[in-house]
Scaffold this motif. Structure first.
Motif, PDB file in Angstrom:
ATOM      1  N   UNK A 166       3.704  -4.244  -5.896  1.00 15.17           N
ATOM      2  CA  UNK A 166       4.747  -5.223  -6.179  1.00 15.17           C
ATOM      3  C   UNK A 166       4.642  -6.349  -5.162  1.00 15.17           C
ATOM      4  N   UNK A 167       4.498  -7.575  -5.663  1.00 18.06           N
ATOM      5  CA  UNK A 167       4.401  -8.740  -4.791  1.00 18.06           C
ATOM      6  C   UNK A 167       5.768  -9.082  -4.217  1.00 18.06           C
ATOM      7  N   UNK A 168       5.821  -9.246  -2.898  1.00 21.51           N
ATOM      8  CA  UNK A 168       7.079  -9.596  -2.239  1.00 21.51           C
ATOM      9  C   UNK A 168       7.136 -11.110  -2.023  1.00 21.51           C
ATOM     10  N   UNK A 169       8.311 -11.621  -1.768  1.00 25.07           N
ATOM     11  CA  UNK A 169       8.499 -13.069  -1.600  1.00 25.07           C
ATOM     12  C   UNK A 169       7.645 -13.651  -0.480  1.00 25.07           C
ATOM     13  N   UNK A 170       7.365 -12.851   0.548  1.00 19.26           N
ATOM     14  CA  UNK A 170       6.584 -13.366   1.678  1.00 19.26           C
ATOM     15  C   UNK A 170       5.073 -13.322   1.430  1.00 19.26           C
ATOM     16  N   UNK A 171       4.673 -12.923   0.211  1.00 17.78           N
ATOM     17  CA  UNK A 171       3.250 -12.895  -0.126  1.00 17.78           C
ATOM     18  C   UNK A 171       2.565 -11.574   0.179  1.00 17.78           C
ATOM     19  N   UNK A 172       3.263 -10.654   0.834  1.00 16.05           N
ATOM     20  CA  UNK A 172       2.695  -9.331   1.053  1.00 16.05           C
ATOM     21  C   UNK A 172       2.971  -8.472  -0.178  1.00 16.05           C
ATOM     22  N   UNK A 173       2.354  -7.312  -0.209  1.00 22.12           N
ATOM     23  CA  UNK A 173       2.449  -6.442  -1.376  1.00 22.12           C
ATOM     24  C   UNK A 173       3.049  -5.102  -0.976  1.00 22.12           C
ATOM     25  N   UNK A 174       4.093  -4.697  -1.691  1.00 26.52           N
ATOM     26  CA  UNK A 174       4.627  -3.351  -1.506  1.00 26.52           C
ATOM     27  C   UNK A 174       3.704  -2.382  -2.239  1.00 26.52           C
TER      28      UNK A 174
END
Length: 183
Positions: free
Chosen positions: A44-52
């Motif tokens: 899942x893409x997070x708002x900060x560009x990292x991925x959960x």
């Protein structure tokens, strides 16, 4: 003899890569139970560009899982070289473990992928569906072989026709403890 430089995907569309991926085959790892089945990852893409990252596997009817975060190893590069960080043990996440996650191949429809890392000690074949056509599987195995992976270590992951959505959760992290001693 020096290994050749590994080819990785360039210009990976991270948004299209998000979602559920089923593990079709992998190199056995001490980080996963040896008798795990229905193993999958959900990104899942997070708002900060990292991925959960949510990795799940079922063992004897119980769901084991670990959550982490993935991020671009070099944000200025267009290569699909990611880092993934998990905290262990899963029942008391205090120790960070970071590893490489390189997308070596993905089809143009983002339906199956070959994932590895520079030491060639880990390899995964992933698919959007729990089963992958044998011809495509063999093509991915050949791509891994071309990247100098020892594909004799590949182990197919059992997947149900209808993978489970819910199961009792292994809240004690027993699978993780067993993995430390090679069970």
């Amino acid at each position: 003899m020096a290994k050749k430089t590994m080819e990785v995907v360039k210009g990976l569309d991270l948004q299209r890569y998000m979602g559920r991926w089923y593990e079709i085959a992998s190199f056995p790892s001490r980080f996963q139970p040896k008798n795990g089945e229905n193993t999958r990852a959900t990104y899942t893409l997070k708002e900060d560009g990292t991925v959960n990252v949510l990795n799940e596997t079922w063992t004897n009817g119980s769901r084991g899982f670990i959550q982490g975060t993935a991020y671009k190893a070099d944000p200025s590069s267009d290569e699909a070289k990611l880092k993934v960080k998990f905290y262990v043990p899963p029942f008391l996440p205090i120790i960070p473990i970071t590893g490489d996650y390189w997308v070596l191949y993905i089809d143009e429809d983002y339906q199956y992928a070959l994932i590895g890392q520079p030491s060639r000690n880990y390899l995964w074949i992933l698919s959007r569906k729990p089963h992958l056509d044998e011809e495509i599987y063999n093509q991915l195995v050949q791509k891994a072989k071309d990247e100098e992976y020892d594909v004799s270590k590949l182990h197919k992951t059992p997947q149900s026709e209808s993978p489970p959505e819910d199961a009792p959760v292994d809240t004690k992290g027993i699978w993780w403890i067993k993995s430390l001693v090679g069970k």
